[in-house]
Design a protein around this motif. Structure first.
Motif, PDB file in Angstrom:
ATOM      1  N   ASN A 185       0.767  -1.527  -5.142  1.00  0.00           N
ATOM      2  CA  ASN A 185       1.503  -2.708  -4.826  1.00  0.00           C
ATOM      3  C   ASN A 185       2.876  -2.710  -5.105  1.00  0.00           C
ATOM      4  O   ASN A 185       2.721  -3.275  -6.320  1.00  0.00           O
ATOM      5  CB  ASN A 185       0.673  -3.896  -4.497  1.00  0.00           C
ATOM      6  CG  ASN A 185       0.919  -5.098  -4.064  1.00  0.00           C
ATOM      7  OD1 ASN A 185       1.875  -5.429  -3.854  1.00  0.00           O
ATOM      8  ND2 ASN A 185      -0.053  -5.788  -3.561  1.00  0.00           N
ATOM      9  N   ASN A 231       0.596  -0.694  -0.380  1.00  0.00           N
ATOM     10  CA  ASN A 231       0.287   0.423  -0.131  1.00  0.00           C
ATOM     11  C   ASN A 231       0.623   1.134   0.469  1.00  0.00           C
ATOM     12  O   ASN A 231       0.620   2.261   1.151  1.00  0.00           O
ATOM     13  CB  ASN A 231      -1.148   0.029   1.113  1.00  0.00           C
ATOM     14  CG  ASN A 231      -1.884  -1.072   1.190  1.00  0.00           C
ATOM     15  OD1 ASN A 231      -2.965  -0.843   0.098  1.00  0.00           O
ATOM     16  ND2 ASN A 231      -1.854  -1.964   2.276  1.00  0.00           N
ATOM     17  N   LYS A 234      -3.877   0.171  -7.080  1.00  0.00           N
ATOM     18  CA  LYS A 234      -5.508   0.156  -5.915  1.00  0.00           C
ATOM     19  C   LYS A 234      -6.123   1.633  -5.957  1.00  0.00           C
ATOM     20  O   LYS A 234      -7.278   1.100  -5.660  1.00  0.00           O
ATOM     21  CB  LYS A 234      -5.002   0.456  -4.682  1.00  0.00           C
ATOM     22  CG  LYS A 234      -4.146  -1.248  -4.722  1.00  0.00           C
ATOM     23  CD  LYS A 234      -3.859  -1.922  -3.118  1.00  0.00           C
ATOM     24  CE  LYS A 234      -3.148  -3.058  -2.936  1.00  0.00           C
ATOM     25  NZ  LYS A 234      -3.095  -3.299  -0.918  1.00  0.00           N
TER      26      LYS A 234
END
Length: 113
Positions: A71, A26, A55
């Motif tokens: 990621n 993240n 994401k």
């Protein structure tokens, strides 16, 4: 005693070096992308999402800042910037090809550096 101290120091350096290279699932990045309008916004965000591992992608029309969560096991920030350049929008590190930029709608042709 010196050997123990040196050994512990070496272990500490090895652990801290490994921690710096940790890959994040993240990772958040904010960077500038050139564009002018809502059409640009849709195009830029779509290009970012086309990269496997992205994401979240949000480009601000007011600030020209792109916020990305990705990621790092699946992609890199450079890959995202290349995808954005491939649809005609420059970042500081990756410039769009002239022929791609020139195909943008007139309102989307920002002032290039």
């Amino acid at each position: 005693m010196k050997k123990i101290i040196y050994g512990m120091l070496l272990l500490f350096v090895a652990i801290s070096t490994q921690a710096q290279d940790k890959i994040s699932k993240n990772a958040k990045y904010i960077f500038e992308v050139n564009g002018n309008c809502e059409q640009c916004q849709k195009r830029i965000q779509k290009a970012a999402f086309s990269v496997d591992g992205v994401k979240m992608a949000s480009w601000s029309l007011e600030t020209h800042e792109m916020t990305i969560i990705l990621n790092e096991e699946k992609c890199s920030l450079l890959e995202v910037k290349k995808a954005i350049a491939n649809v005609g929008h420059d970042t500081k590190e990756v410039k769009a090809k002239d022929e791609v930029y020139e195909k943008l709608h007139a309102c989307c042709q920002y002032e290039r550096e």
